[in-house]
Motif scaffolding. Structure first.
Motif, PDB file in Angstrom:
ATOM      1  N   GLU A  55       0.762  -1.168   0.003  1.00 52.43           N
ATOM      2  CA  GLU A  55       0.062   0.065  -0.211  1.00 52.43           C
ATOM      3  C   GLU A  55       0.796   1.121   0.020  1.00 52.43           C
ATOM      4  O   GLU A  55       0.801   2.288  -0.637  1.00 52.43           O
ATOM      5  CB  GLU A  55      -0.797  -0.116   1.130  1.00 52.43           C
TER       6      GLU A  55
ATOM      7  N   ARG B 162       2.299   1.760  -3.551  1.00 57.22           N
ATOM      8  CA  ARG B 162       1.354   2.148  -4.370  1.00 57.22           C
ATOM      9  C   ARG B 162       0.869   4.054  -4.143  1.00 57.22           C
ATOM     10  O   ARG B 162       0.892   4.626  -5.133  1.00 57.22           O
ATOM     11  CB  ARG B 162       0.037   1.475  -4.017  1.00 57.22           C
ATOM     12  N   ALA B 163       1.008   4.110  -2.846  1.00 57.22           N
ATOM     13  CA  ALA B 163       0.935   5.682  -2.408  1.00 57.22           C
ATOM     14  C   ALA B 163       1.975   6.257  -3.203  1.00 57.22           C
ATOM     15  O   ALA B 163       1.671   7.409  -3.479  1.00 57.22           O
ATOM     16  CB  ALA B 163       0.471   5.792  -0.962  1.00 57.22           C
TER      17      ALA B 163
ATOM     18  N   LYS C  23       4.058   5.822  -5.347  1.00 58.87           N
ATOM     19  CA  LYS C  23       3.798   5.888  -6.827  1.00 58.87           C
ATOM     20  C   LYS C  23       2.704   6.926  -7.323  1.00 58.87           C
ATOM     21  O   LYS C  23       3.070   7.592  -8.315  1.00 58.87           O
ATOM     22  CB  LYS C  23       3.408   4.298  -7.325  1.00 58.87           C
ATOM     23  N   ASP C  24       1.768   6.974  -6.644  1.00 61.79           N
ATOM     24  CA  ASP C  24       0.772   7.866  -7.139  1.00 61.79           C
ATOM     25  C   ASP C  24       1.148   9.201  -6.764  1.00 61.79           C
ATOM     26  O   ASP C  24       1.176  10.211  -7.837  1.00 61.79           O
ATOM     27  CB  ASP C  24      -0.615   7.583  -6.006  1.00 61.79           C
TER      28      ASP C  24
ATOM     29  N   ARG D  25       3.554  10.180  -9.785  1.00 65.41           N
ATOM     30  CA  ARG D  25       2.834  10.328 -10.763  1.00 65.41           C
ATOM     31  C   ARG D  25       2.145  11.470 -11.131  1.00 65.41           C
ATOM     32  O   ARG D  25       2.189  12.375 -12.130  1.00 65.41           O
ATOM     33  CB  ARG D  25       1.690   9.196 -10.995  1.00 65.41           C
ATOM     34  N   HIS D  26       1.651  12.135  -9.824  1.00 64.45           N
ATOM     35  CA  HIS D  26       1.156  13.407  -9.792  1.00 64.45           C
ATOM     36  C   HIS D  26       2.151  14.609  -9.848  1.00 64.45           C
ATOM     37  O   HIS D  26       1.966  15.476 -10.621  1.00 64.45           O
ATOM     38  CB  HIS D  26       0.434  13.599  -8.501  1.00 64.45           C
TER      39      HIS D  26
END
Length: 151
Positions: free
Chosen positions: A137, A140-141, A143-144, A147-148
């Motif tokens: 998790e 994933r955060a 990576k998020d 990406r932003h």
DNA sequence: TGAATTATTCGTCATTTAGA
DNA sequence: TCTAAATGACGAATAATTCA
């Protein structure tokens, strides 16, 4: 004579997954653990927070599970190896009975330790699965976020 | 519900191992 | 080398589950 403990149950880290979910009838453990090669559960992981509050090892480490009247037999002197060819004299009969009693106790203790060891392993699996989930998790955060930023 | 099947527990024997 | 403890393997007994 004290023998060095071959079965090292070392769950000193705060595994908190408790024994509560162990089924009433535990699986038979025939031949799952190698002889005298140390059964060691070395917990290096840091706990990331689970539900219980007592480790399996803490719960299971007492020898009080032995039936009354049988536990705490005097571990004195007697031939404990399996000499089934003893003459049936009175002394030998007593020796045999003592040996059987001791071995009975030893078997109980051995099984108790094995169960404890398996519980520790199960707790460890649960802990690691939990950690894995958390890390996934987290990744994933991150990576998020990345990406932003790129966008 | 009772017989058949499967799972679990227990005691014993045989073997291994470590210490004296 | 001997002895005592630990433990794997095995069979018997018992409990639980499944199925007709």
């Amino acid at each position: 004579m004290v023998m060095s403990m071959p079965l090292i149950v070392n769950c000193t880290h705060s595994l908190a997954v408790g024994c509560g979910n162990i089924s009433v009838r535990e699986k038979t453990l025939k031949g799952t653990v190698g002889s005298r090669s140390s059964m060691a559960v070395t917990g290096d992981e840091t706990e990331t927070g689970t539900s219980g509050d007592m480790t399996a090892c803490q719960l299971c480490n007492t020898s009080s599970s032995l039936p009354q009247g049988v536990a705490n037999t005097s571990m004195g002197s007697a031939g404990a190896s399996a000499h089934s060819d003893l003459k049936p004299g009175k002394g030998n009969l007593q020796k045999r009975e003592l040996r059987l009693m001791k071995n009975r106790e030893a078997a109980r203790e051995c099984r108790r330790k094995k169960k404890e060891y398996v519980k520790c392993l199960e707790n460890r699996v649960a802990l690691l699965e939990n950690q894995n989930k958390t890390l996934i998790e987290e990744l994933r955060a991150l990576k998020d976020i990345y990406r932003h930023k790129v966008e």
